[in-house]
Design a protein around this motif. Structure first.
Motif, short mmCIF file in Angstrom:
data_model
loop_
_atom_site.label_atom_id
_atom_site.label_comp_id
_atom_site.label_asym_id
_atom_site.label_seq_id
_atom_site.Cartn_x
_atom_site.Cartn_y
_atom_site.Cartn_z
N ILE A 256 0.83 -1.21 0.00
CA ILE A 256 0.00 0.00 0.00
C ILE A 256 0.86 1.26 0.00
O ILE A 256 0.57 2.25 -0.69
CB ILE A 256 -0.95 -0.01 1.21
CG1 ILE A 256 -1.89 -1.21 1.14
CG2 ILE A 256 -1.75 1.28 1.28
CD1 ILE A 256 -2.72 -1.28 -0.14
N THR A 257 1.96 1.23 0.74
CA THR A 257 2.87 2.37 0.77
C THR A 257 3.44 2.66 -0.61
O THR A 257 3.54 3.81 -1.04
CB THR A 257 4.01 2.13 1.78
OG1 THR A 257 3.47 1.95 3.08
CG2 THR A 257 4.98 3.31 1.79
N LYS B 140 2.30 9.69 -10.26
CA LYS B 140 2.15 8.53 -11.13
C LYS B 140 0.83 7.83 -10.86
O LYS B 140 0.22 8.00 -9.80
CB LYS B 140 3.30 7.54 -10.89
CG LYS B 140 4.68 8.08 -11.25
CD LYS B 140 5.75 7.04 -10.96
CE LYS B 140 5.55 5.77 -11.78
NZ LYS B 140 6.60 4.76 -11.51
N LYS B 141 0.40 7.03 -11.82
CA LYS B 141 -0.81 6.24 -11.63
C LYS B 141 -0.45 4.98 -10.83
O LYS B 141 0.65 4.43 -10.99
CB LYS B 141 -1.42 5.83 -12.97
CG LYS B 141 -1.99 6.99 -13.77
CD LYS B 141 -2.61 6.49 -15.06
CE LYS B 141 -3.22 7.65 -15.86
NZ LYS B 141 -3.81 7.20 -17.14
N PRO B 142 -1.35 4.51 -9.97
CA PRO B 142 -1.09 3.25 -9.26
C PRO B 142 -1.06 2.10 -10.26
O PRO B 142 -1.89 2.04 -11.16
CB PRO B 142 -2.27 3.14 -8.30
CG PRO B 142 -3.35 3.97 -8.92
CD PRO B 142 -2.66 5.10 -9.63
N THR B 143 -0.10 1.22 -10.12
CA THR B 143 0.04 0.12 -11.07
C THR B 143 0.07 -1.22 -10.36
O THR B 143 0.44 -1.31 -9.17
CB THR B 143 1.35 0.25 -11.88
OG1 THR B 143 2.47 0.15 -10.98
CG2 THR B 143 1.40 1.59 -12.62
N ALA B 144 -0.30 -2.26 -11.09
CA ALA B 144 -0.24 -3.62 -10.55
C ALA B 144 1.20 -4.02 -10.27
O ALA B 144 1.50 -4.64 -9.24
CB ALA B 144 -0.88 -4.60 -11.53
N VAL B 145 2.10 -3.65 -11.18
CA VAL B 145 3.51 -3.99 -10.99
C VAL B 145 4.05 -3.31 -9.74
O VAL B 145 4.78 -3.91 -8.95
CB VAL B 145 4.34 -3.59 -12.23
CG1 VAL B 145 5.84 -3.73 -11.94
CG2 VAL B 145 3.96 -4.46 -13.42
N GLY B 146 3.69 -2.05 -9.53
CA GLY B 146 4.14 -1.33 -8.34
C GLY B 146 3.65 -1.98 -7.06
O GLY B 146 4.40 -2.13 -6.09
N ALA B 147 2.38 -2.36 -7.04
CA ALA B 147 1.82 -3.02 -5.86
C ALA B 147 2.54 -4.33 -5.58
O ALA B 147 2.83 -4.67 -4.42
CB ALA B 147 0.33 -3.25 -6.06
N CYS B 148 2.83 -5.08 -6.64
CA CYS B 148 3.51 -6.37 -6.49
C CYS B 148 4.94 -6.19 -5.98
O CYS B 148 5.40 -6.91 -5.09
CB CYS B 148 3.51 -7.12 -7.81
SG CYS B 148 1.88 -7.72 -8.32
N ILE B 149 5.64 -5.22 -6.56
CA ILE B 149 7.01 -4.96 -6.11
C ILE B 149 7.01 -4.53 -4.65
O ILE B 149 7.83 -4.98 -3.85
CB ILE B 149 7.68 -3.89 -6.99
CG1 ILE B 149 7.90 -4.43 -8.41
CG2 ILE B 149 9.00 -3.44 -6.38
CD1 ILE B 149 8.42 -3.40 -9.39
N GLY B 150 6.07 -3.66 -4.28
CA GLY B 150 5.97 -3.22 -2.90
C GLY B 150 5.74 -4.37 -1.94
O GLY B 150 6.37 -4.46 -0.88
N ALA B 151 4.85 -5.28 -2.32
CA ALA B 151 4.58 -6.44 -1.46
C ALA B 151 5.82 -7.28 -1.25
O ALA B 151 6.12 -7.72 -0.13
CB ALA B 151 3.46 -7.29 -2.08
N LEU C 292 4.68 -3.30 10.72
CA LEU C 292 4.04 -2.31 9.84
C LEU C 292 5.02 -1.19 9.51
O LEU C 292 5.09 -0.74 8.35
CB LEU C 292 2.80 -1.74 10.52
CG LEU C 292 1.60 -2.68 10.67
CD1 LEU C 292 0.54 -2.05 11.58
CD2 LEU C 292 0.99 -3.03 9.32
N ILE C 293 5.76 -0.73 10.50
CA ILE C 293 6.74 0.33 10.28
C ILE C 293 7.84 -0.15 9.34
O ILE C 293 8.28 0.58 8.44
CB ILE C 293 7.34 0.80 11.62
CG1 ILE C 293 6.24 1.39 12.51
CG2 ILE C 293 8.45 1.81 11.39
CD1 ILE C 293 6.70 1.70 13.94
N ILE C 294 8.30 -1.37 9.54
CA ILE C 294 9.34 -1.94 8.68
C ILE C 294 8.88 -1.98 7.23
O ILE C 294 9.62 -1.61 6.31
CB ILE C 294 9.75 -3.34 9.18
CG1 ILE C 294 10.51 -3.22 10.51
CG2 ILE C 294 10.61 -4.06 8.15
CD1 ILE C 294 10.79 -4.54 11.21
N GLY C 295 7.65 -2.44 6.99
CA GLY C 295 7.13 -2.48 5.63
C GLY C 295 7.01 -1.09 5.02
O GLY C 295 7.35 -0.87 3.85
#
Length: 435
Positions: free
Chosen positions: A273-274, A284-295, A315-318
């Motif tokens: 989410i961050t 930038k627009k939110p992207t599926a690739v960005g969400a996946c990389i973040g996870a 949560l802070i670490i993430g």
């Protein structure tokens, strides 16, 4: 000569299997093997293995269509070659009788001798030793596979096989022994690495940076990901398998495993989410690739801390890892460093952030086995200083060592494909296959 080498390798393996068909069975009467712990580690071992096919989809979806098969195969083949190395000598180098706190005696478990029956590992006494060996094997399998994202689309397959063989023996095994063996130099120094932030992700990340510098830029670096749906699928498999990676490292079906499972999923969620919100704030627009990389970055960062921190700390670490890795990705894109899939910013930097924040948030109330001390957040400095010093040492060892191994590999088998083969795509030029 190149055609003779595979034949010789297969012949040597066949001879070893004939001489050492089953290993020795130890019948230890005073056993502490627990069926519940054993069942959980059996499941965890399977979960961690699933991460490597997950990584194959994650990386395969990001490269150009003409390189999807070759990129995915580089992950899959690691399951084969690293398993053989591990059985013959790798497990001994990582967990065998200590030699100087740096490496294990290769004779200790050669060809898995003395691992069957009721034998167990000293730090996981309630599960069979052979199961512990197979669990640790899956960590060794995915580590060199992580590096492949850095030199994707431009490496010769045969040279890759040689490089990962050398990497497992000379980089991964010493780090695993130093960090996780009771006589290991980092273990005794007080370094906390619950499930591989140092051993797996930092080593792979620094090796990735060395590879990106060694290979230099692709002839055409601009590309469109082949299958974003593969990236999403790969992320799901990685997240699922990571529960075995982290919660399995508790060594049994216990409270610590539940804690590690909880911190793992919360850190990954926070990072995903961050990453999305940070991209939005940058216009930038939110992207599926960005969400996946973040996870994945969240999973990487929580790995060393999973069994040492609270849920709030996870949560802070993430959150912190996602921002730092995102910023490093932005910086990397403005340089001449062609780390194809940003392995160093995500795995290397994510692992370092996780290691440092373990030194900040680790609590002995969460894990009393932590004898080094509480983190900086709780007013103690020892653990943080230990991790800071170890971070520098591990980084130098992994980077310099990997660069030397790349040089050696290149002298034996040239690492980079020709410009013509790169243009045609590695699927065809290396494997005569197409998506």
């Amino acid at each position: 000569m190149k055609k003779i080498i595979p034949f010789l390798v297969l012949s040597i393996i066949a001879v070893l299997c004939f001489i050492f068909p089953n290993g020795n069975i130890l019948d230890i009467k005073d056993t502490k093997i627990d069926t519940g712990d054993t069942a959980w580690l059996l499941v965890s071992t399977a979960l961690v293995l699933l991460m490597t096919p997950g990584l194959a989809f994650f990386y395969g979806g990001m490269v150009r269509k003409k390189n999807v098969i070759s990129t995915m195969l580089q992950s899959f083949v690691s399951m084969g070659i690293v398993t053989i190395i591990w059985v013959v000598v790798g497990f001994s180098l990582a967990f065998g009788n200590d030699i100087g706190g740096i490496i294990g005696d290769p004779r200790t478990f050669f060809m898995m001798k003395d691992t069957l029956g009721l034998a167990s590992w000293s730090l996981m006494p309630t599960v069979p030793l052979i199961l512990f060996a197979m669990f640790q094997l899956k960590f060794a399998v995915i580590t060199p596979a992580l590096i492949t994202g850095a030199f994707a689309e431009r490496i010769k397959f045969n040279a890759y096989l040689l490089f990962i063989t050398l990497f497992v023996i000379f980089i991964y095994a010493p780090l695993a022994h130093s960090t996780w063996h009771p006589q290991g130099i980092l273990f005794n120094y007080g370094v906390l690495d619950f499930a591989g932030g140092t051993v797996v992700h930092m080593s792979a990340g620094w090796a990735a940076l060395a590879a990106a510098l060694f290979f230099k830029k692709r002839n055409s670096a601009d590309h469109t990901p082949a299958r974003i749906s593969y990236v999403i699928l790969g992320t799901g498999l990685l997240w699922f398998g990571w529960f075995g990676f982290n919660a399995g490292s508790a060594g049994g079906a216990n409270v610590l495993a539940a804690t590690a499972l909880a911190t793992t999923t919360t850190a990954s969620a926070a990072a995903a989410i961050t990453w999305i919100f940070f991209d939005i704030l940058r216009g930038k627009k939110p992207t599926a690739v960005g969400a996946c990389i973040g996870a994945v970055v969240g999973l990487v960062a929580i790995t060393p801390a999973a069994g040492f921190v609270t849920i709030t700390s996870s949560l802070i670490i993430g959150f912190v890892a996602a921002i730092v890795s995102n910023l490093v990705v932005i910086w990397r894109s403005k340089t001449n460093i062609d780390d194809t899939l940003d392995v160093f910013p995500c795995h290397g930097v994510g692992g370092m952030v996780g290691m440092l924040l373990t030194g900040v948030f680790a609590s002995q109330n969460v894990n009393p086995a932590n004898t080094t001390g509480n983190g900086l957040f709780y007013g103690e400095t020892k653990l943080f200083v230990v991790h800071l010093v170890a971070l520098v040492g591990v980084s130098l060892f992994a980077f310099v060592g990997s660069f030397l191994l790349l040089k050696i590999t290149d002298l034996i088998i040239p690492l980079r494909v020709s410009a013509e083969d790169e243009l045609a795509g590695l699927d065809v030029s290396q494997h005569d296959e197409e998506l």
